[in-house]
Design an enzyme around this catalytic site. Sequence first.
Site, PDB file in Angstrom:
ATOM      1  N   GLY A 123       3.337  -0.530  -4.026  1.00 16.29           N
ATOM      2  CA  GLY A 123       1.890  -0.403  -3.912  1.00 16.29           C
ATOM      3  C   GLY A 123       1.455  -1.606  -3.122  1.00 16.29           C
ATOM      4  O   GLY A 123       2.231  -2.139  -2.333  1.00 16.29           O
ATOM      5  N   CYS A 124       0.254  -2.081  -3.373  1.00 18.30           N
ATOM      6  CA  CYS A 124      -0.206  -3.261  -2.647  1.00 18.30           C
ATOM      7  C   CYS A 124       0.213  -4.511  -3.405  1.00 18.30           C
ATOM      8  O   CYS A 124      -0.622  -5.316  -3.822  1.00 18.30           O
ATOM      9  CB  CYS A 124      -1.710  -3.204  -2.450  1.00 18.30           C
TER      10      CYS A 124
END
Lengths: 499, 268, 159, 110
Positions: D108-109
């Site tokens: 993800g981030c």
Amino acid sequence: MAKAKFETPEFRPYPVIPVIKPGVMKDSRSFVSKPGMQESLGYPGELVDNWQEVAINKLGELLTKYRSLRVYLDTCVKCGSCTDKCHYFIGTNDPKNMPVGRQDLLRQVYRRYFTLAGKLFPKLVGAKDLTRDMLDDWYNYFHQCSQCRRCSVYCPYGIDTAEISMAAREILDAVGYGQKYCNEIIEKVYKIGNNLGLPGPAIRNTLEGLEEDIKDETGVDVRLPLDEEGAEVLFVPPSADFFVEPHVDGLIGYGKVFHQSGISWTMSSHASEAGNFGMFIGSYENMRRVSMRIREAALDLKVKRIVFGECGHAWRVAYAFLNTLAGPFDFLDKRYPIPQHICEFTYDLIQKGALKLDKSANDHRRVTYHDSCNVARATRMGHKPGGQFVIPREVIKACCNHFYDMPSDTIYDETYCCGGGGGLLTDELMEVRVKGALPRMEALKQVTDDHQVTHMATICAICKSQFTKVVPYYGFDMDQIISVHQLVGDAIVLNVNEV
Amino acid sequence: MGGGNKEALMGFWTTFYALSFYVATLILILGVGYKIYQYTKTPAPLKIPTTPAPLTTGGVVIRMLLEVILFKSLFRSNKWIWLFAMIFHGALWVILLRHLRYFIDPQWVIYPIWELVELIQPFGKYASFAMLFGLLGLLARRLFVERMRYISSASDYLMLVLLLVIGVSGVLMSFVTRTDIVQFKAFMLSVISFQWQNFELSAYQMPPDSMLLVHLAAVILLMIVFPFSKLLHAPGVFFSPGRNQVDNAREKRHVAPWAIKQFEAPQT
Amino acid sequence: MKARYLSILGKLMLGLLLSLTVNAAEPVTSGSVTIPNPPKAKTNFSAEQPCVEPIDVMRRSHGLFLKHSRNDTMRHGMRTSNYSLVTCINCHVTSDEHGNYPSVKEGTEHFCRSCHSYAAVTIDCFQCHASHPEEVISSKVNEVSSIKLDSLGTPNTSP
Amino acid sequence: MAIDVNGKTVDLDEEGYLTDLKDWNEDVAKVLASQDEIELTESHWEVVKFLRDYYDEYQIAPAVRVLTKAIGKKLGKDKGNSKYLYELFPYGPAKQACRFAGLPKPTGCI
């Protein structure tokens, strides 16, 4: 998890334009998407046999759908003004990382199949056939673009490589040659609800733990509500804010701001992600599908406002596209911007005097601010152009006594990308990420030398993650990266209004 | 070559250039017209102005004028390219205005307009040197800056060469070899007013000067390649969504027809 | 031979052009396109040649000739040039029946202006020089100019 | 990619994570750790076990803060911080520890 097999670029004593080194990044390649991920997004599982035909047709289709693509492919005069503007070119020196060099990978094929000159005299106008080599170049180099739009600022025609990259990635997806990092994440949004794949119970468990932490630290019951119907505000953070440092401290900061504002709020386990990777892969359809979750959550929870957390690309999709993709938002309170950024929200409260902030709480920090690329060049905050630069800085200055900007040609709309945006925040691209961070690191070095800056604050989940990973390569400490709302959270004096 | 030969020759060139001029004009107008039509018809499905961007249409007009007239973004980007480009384009406009004298019969317009055409003449004459200077600067960058050389294809050089041919032949005609501009004007006016029967008379034929033939051939070639080349940047700049969109995405919903058809029509 | 083919080819192409016109059958005229119609010169330079140089050359280069004379005369103080503005004026500018000379500032009657205004070329000669023959001037000037005219008669004097 | 664990072939994805989470056992963890030149100590196992229990309950690895807090509760406050975890797992507790624990890579981030 192999060790880095590349050299971190050295700081340049003064910013010379690098000499080109063709092909040095040719093999820097992110992992290819898996069939399941591809299919969840509506694409072929793997590279189709007639990929060339499909790719050309897809390009033809996109040319009729996106004026930007058509005009940008036609209009470039190769003036060269963009050639030294991309952080990936500065860091890697690969000419295909010059914006025009990157665009030309697609433009050459466009000319060959869609222009008279390219059909008749390909050599003369630099038109090229879509070969397997070209397709691989597309894959490699369009995944070395963070879609940060810095090139578009300097282009006399406003040509935006981000638009070209998005189109190229959509073509790659259409032939079954997508990127694993982006497509896996979008699949997780569809299946679970956010980029990280945090199921509702995991989010609830995390938030409860954080509420405990705040209580332990401040003695105040600051709530971090989830799925509470009838709240005034639906708050949409990036899922990284639930999961990693330094993001989590930003989430605590948002909680404290909402707590002090007295405005009821909730997060949503259905729309538990602000980020929208549909934009990275240039897919209107996927971007819309991801966006619709926010509309659905807003309707389900019967909220009146939507506020987004610190997430750069998310803010672009929210600010510039949400109304288009998931609107109209007739059911929300029109007295507030739809949607609103958490910095706008906090800034309004500061302006109204609704927050008591003790600046001295941040006196051990000397702070600079990194303008996140997509916030800076694709969105706005407040009611005036450039509010996206002013408002976060005003919020920081309201919370800190020591604020210093980095050199003027590296901030505002000339800001350098962190090096990890647009679908590049994946381990196998670490070389590109580290090298691409060079200009920002040079600016940080300068402000560190000149003003003894200790912390770089930012408002993007990708920036925060990217920086914590790459700053050690340049001799900084990962703890130097901080959320703007951590500064707010640390300075805020809780419960003064209630007494 | 005797006088008869020369006359026959010029009869041929007169007709050849007249026809070429029509063909080139037709290609230029239809080609660019088609491109503009295409740009207009292709929707911009999302709001993508490069921000900070103006909040009103009036603001966009000002932004566009600053780009088109002063090359503002280029100025921020690279002072050398800006300088050469500015000199070249500025000079080109003055020179184009100077050439109005071949396309306007003084009897067609009121005198003050003609006076302006007269007024521009000396400026246009010396602007030609500025144009050559700008072109040579751009060519030198393309040749000697490595990363510029990397992005240049043959057509990028040839376009500059073509403009240089036009400029040099023009300068030579003004200052060295000379032509009969009165006769040329009679030819040009006959062409643009479709008075083809005039070409039977020698007073309306192309003056027999090789530099003029070269100059016009290059101009005609330029007109023909215009709609098929990067010269499309001239109309293109006005259609760049990054520059011509108003920054009002939150206030005003913006949806492309194809997106409505694809996503919204079945629901309503 | 080549010229003949070209002539035929040219005529074919012209025919093609003309056949496209609506009124192709009408007699050849100059249509709506005007061309300058300068007054006739008073005399011919010689039996073979109407002016001091062939007409083709004069049309293209008269400005150059006069400019060279100007530079020699004004800058270097030499009156050596073979071309003289006064002589041009004397021969080319004629008066009407009332003895009035056309203005060099407006209209198209004046010999110089007829073409210059057509082609939008301003003339700065007449800020200093007279734009028409100076009748009051003594015959000496006429002598000088006639001497010059004579001297031009010898071949190979053009620059 | 694949590794050999006690004569049995275990498939890994291109990033070195198990393709089938059911393939995990303690020997697999040891082999995976040895790839990163790490010998699993009791301290490592505490983390690995916590990760696996948490995953069983929530189908995701715990957030870093949840992990540090849990470790802190179990092993004492001085170990309840990310610095301690980074000492154990230099490539990051989330990514590296998850790999040894046989969990999918969190992406993800982050």
